[in-house]
Design an enzyme around this catalytic site. Structure first.
Site, PDB file in Angstrom:
ATOM      1  N   LYS A  86      25.472  -3.491  -0.387  1.00 35.40           N
ATOM      2  CA  LYS A  86      26.946  -3.415  -0.438  1.00 35.40           C
ATOM      3  C   LYS A  86      27.480  -2.630   0.750  1.00 35.40           C
ATOM      4  O   LYS A  86      28.679  -2.357   0.831  1.00 35.40           O
ATOM      5  CB  LYS A  86      27.389  -2.720  -1.728  1.00 35.40           C
ATOM      6  CG  LYS A  86      26.920  -3.382  -3.003  1.00 35.40           C
ATOM      7  CD  LYS A  86      27.353  -2.528  -4.203  1.00 35.40           C
ATOM      8  CE  LYS A  86      26.421  -2.730  -5.378  1.00 35.40           C
ATOM      9  NZ  LYS A  86      26.511  -1.614  -6.321  1.00 35.40           N
ATOM     10  N   ARG A 108       0.805  -1.223   0.000  1.00 34.13           N
ATOM     11  CA  ARG A 108       0.000   0.000   0.000  1.00 34.13           C
ATOM     12  C   ARG A 108       0.838   1.273   0.000  1.00 34.13           C
ATOM     13  O   ARG A 108       0.597   2.196  -0.784  1.00 34.13           O
ATOM     14  CB  ARG A 108      -0.906   0.071   1.247  1.00 34.13           C
ATOM     15  CG  ARG A 108      -2.250  -0.552   1.083  1.00 34.13           C
ATOM     16  CD  ARG A 108      -2.658  -1.148   2.386  1.00 34.13           C
ATOM     17  NE  ARG A 108      -1.705  -2.180   2.740  1.00 34.13           N
ATOM     18  CZ  ARG A 108      -1.741  -3.424   2.242  1.00 34.13           C
ATOM     19  NH1 ARG A 108      -2.693  -3.770   1.446  1.00 34.13           N
ATOM     20  NH2 ARG A 108      -0.822  -4.318   2.554  1.00 34.13           N
ATOM     21  N   THR A 109       1.779   1.372   0.922  1.00 38.49           N
ATOM     22  CA  THR A 109       2.457   2.652   1.110  1.00 38.49           C
ATOM     23  C   THR A 109       3.256   3.011  -0.137  1.00 38.49           C
ATOM     24  O   THR A 109       3.138   4.123  -0.667  1.00 38.49           O
ATOM     25  CB  THR A 109       3.371   2.598   2.355  1.00 38.49           C
ATOM     26  OG1 THR A 109       2.611   2.069   3.435  1.00 38.49           O
ATOM     27  CG2 THR A 109       3.878   3.973   2.719  1.00 38.49           C
ATOM     28  N   HIS A 153       4.630   5.735  11.681  1.00 35.54           N
ATOM     29  CA  HIS A 153       4.190   5.564  10.291  1.00 35.54           C
ATOM     30  C   HIS A 153       3.259   6.738   9.992  1.00 35.54           C
ATOM     31  O   HIS A 153       2.045   6.587   9.879  1.00 35.54           O
ATOM     32  CB  HIS A 153       3.463   4.224  10.150  1.00 35.54           C
ATOM     33  CG  HIS A 153       3.206   3.776   8.744  1.00 35.54           C
ATOM     34  ND1 HIS A 153       3.371   4.594   7.641  1.00 35.54           N
ATOM     35  CD2 HIS A 153       2.768   2.586   8.256  1.00 35.54           C
ATOM     36  CE1 HIS A 153       3.067   3.907   6.546  1.00 35.54           C
ATOM     37  NE2 HIS A 153       2.694   2.694   6.901  1.00 35.54           N
ATOM     38  N   ARG A 169      11.016   3.948   3.589  1.00 34.77           N
ATOM     39  CA  ARG A 169      10.676   2.979   4.644  1.00 34.77           C
ATOM     40  C   ARG A 169      11.946   2.233   5.015  1.00 34.77           C
ATOM     41  O   ARG A 169      12.720   1.838   4.135  1.00 34.77           O
ATOM     42  CB  ARG A 169       9.615   1.988   4.163  1.00 34.77           C
ATOM     43  CG  ARG A 169       9.390   0.869   5.165  1.00 34.77           C
ATOM     44  CD  ARG A 169       8.195   0.007   4.845  1.00 34.77           C
ATOM     45  NE  ARG A 169       6.948   0.729   5.084  1.00 34.77           N
ATOM     46  CZ  ARG A 169       5.747   0.156   5.025  1.00 34.77           C
ATOM     47  NH1 ARG A 169       5.643  -1.121   4.731  1.00 34.77           N
ATOM     48  NH2 ARG A 169       4.657   0.855   5.254  1.00 34.77           N
TER      49      ARG A 169
HETATM   50  N1   CP Z   1      -0.458  -0.104   5.749  1.00 27.66           N
HETATM   51  C1   CP Z   1       0.769  -0.335   5.246  1.00 27.66           C
HETATM   52  O1   CP Z   1       1.756   0.299   5.628  1.00 27.66           O
HETATM   53  O2   CP Z   1       0.795  -1.313   4.291  1.00 27.66           O
HETATM   54  P1   CP Z   1       2.101  -1.763   3.500  1.00 27.66           P
HETATM   55  O3   CP Z   1       3.027  -2.402   4.515  1.00 27.66           O
HETATM   56  O4   CP Z   1       1.608  -2.722   2.446  1.00 27.66           O
HETATM   57  O5   CP Z   1       2.715  -0.532   2.925  1.00 27.66           O
END
Ligand code: CP
Length: 305
Positions: A81, A52-53, A130, A102
């Site tokens: 590396k 999603r993100t 998040h 991320r």
């Molecule tokens: N909600 C969320 O962060 O989903 P993903 O881990 O798929 O990005």
């Protein structure tokens, strides 16, 4: 001025209101924003898996007429590396106008922001924060409930490692009249720094319980979360706890007619698929709101709002 989003509290309540207004306007009039980011590039630097993100960020930039580049795992970047996050972001700053990152290590996007000449967005750092999921959750709650205040909010599942839970509590204590029910096994209770520094310090009413059935009737929002296998050091402990809560149609009978079920997704089996047909199941609509709110965020951080 260069601005990043590292923590859900980086925006004031007023700024969040403006950003959500923009997200709702984009949803209502997407045609007005189709060329807003023409010539701009978004880099998605994902050192941890995501559906999603990452894809909603990419969809957001493409919807705005911009372009995307990036990597979807540490293995497919020079991190494999031994390159540092600081060096990586210096280089990405030469290639893109804005970066969503991320990383499994808490604080990695913060480090990146200190070496970056472009806006850095924390797209999830370990078990920490998040913030763009929080923006998505706020938009969903406002869309589904019509307000962000005076709500009974239940959070259920892995409240210990669940970064989305920590971020959402941090965000919702800023709106008046919200009450929190924290539903988890004893081993996965919300960390003390959240109960002490966030809930108690803001005098926000909260209760902790292991009983989902008992909590259901009073809730306006039920925020379900996955028991996260990847955060456990001990496989046996994960197996023992993974099915602690399963929301099904029988449990939903005890809920208010206007209650909303949210889940950041992915789900494993903590929400039975039979709940998907219930109009109160908002989690797939939530994933859709995530695109609009990320469009609003990109425009805001690029100074194009
Ligand atoms: N909600 C969320 O962060 O989903 P993903 O881990 O798929 O990005």
């Amino acid at each position: 001025m260069l601005r990043h989003l590292l923590n859900p509290l980086d925006f004031s309540v007023e700024e969040l209101g403006t950003l959500l207004d923009l997200a709702f306007d984009i949803k209502a009039h997407p045609e007005n924003y189709r060329e807003s980011c023409k010539g701009k590039k978004l880099a998605t630097c994902f050192y941890e898996p995501s559906t999603r993100t990452r894809l909603s960020f990419e969809a957001a930039m493409l919807n705005l007429g911009g372009m995307v580049l990036g990597f979807s795992s540490a293995d497919s970047s020079s991190a494999a590396k031994g390159e540092s996050v600081a060096d990586t972001i210096r280089v990405i700053s030469c290639y893109a106008d804005i970066c969503a990152m991320r990383h499994p290590k808490e604080g990695a996007p913060l480090v990146a922001s200190q070496f970056s000449s472009i806006p850095v967005i924390n797209a999830g750092d370990g078990g920490h924060q998040h913030p763009t999921q929080t923006l998505t959750d706020l938009m969903t709650i406002r869309a589904e409930q019509g307000r962000l205040e005076d709500l009974d909010i239940g959070l259920c599942g892995d409240l210990k490692f669940g970064r989305t839970v920590h971020s959402l509590i941090n965000a919702m204590v800023r709106y008046k009249g919200n009450r929190f029910t924290l539903i988890s096994p004893g081993e996965l209770r919300v960390p003390e720094y959240i109960t002490q520094d966030v809930l108690r310090s803001t005098h926000s009413p909260y209760t902790e319980t292991t009983d989902l059935d008992g909590a259901m009737p009073q809730l306006d929002i039920l925020y379900m979360t996955r028991i996260q296998k990847e955060r456990f050091f001990n496989e046996d402990e994960y197996v023992r706890l993974k099915d602690s809560y399963i929301l099904d149609a029988k449990k939903m009978k005890a809920a208010k007619p206007g209650m909303s079920v949210l889940h950041p997704l992915p789900r494993v089996n903590e929400i039975s698929v039979e709940v998907d047909a219930d109009s109160r199941a908002a989690y797939f609509r939530q994933a859709n709101y995530g695109v609009y709110v990320r469009m609003a965020l990109i425009l805001t951080l690029l100074g194009l709002a």
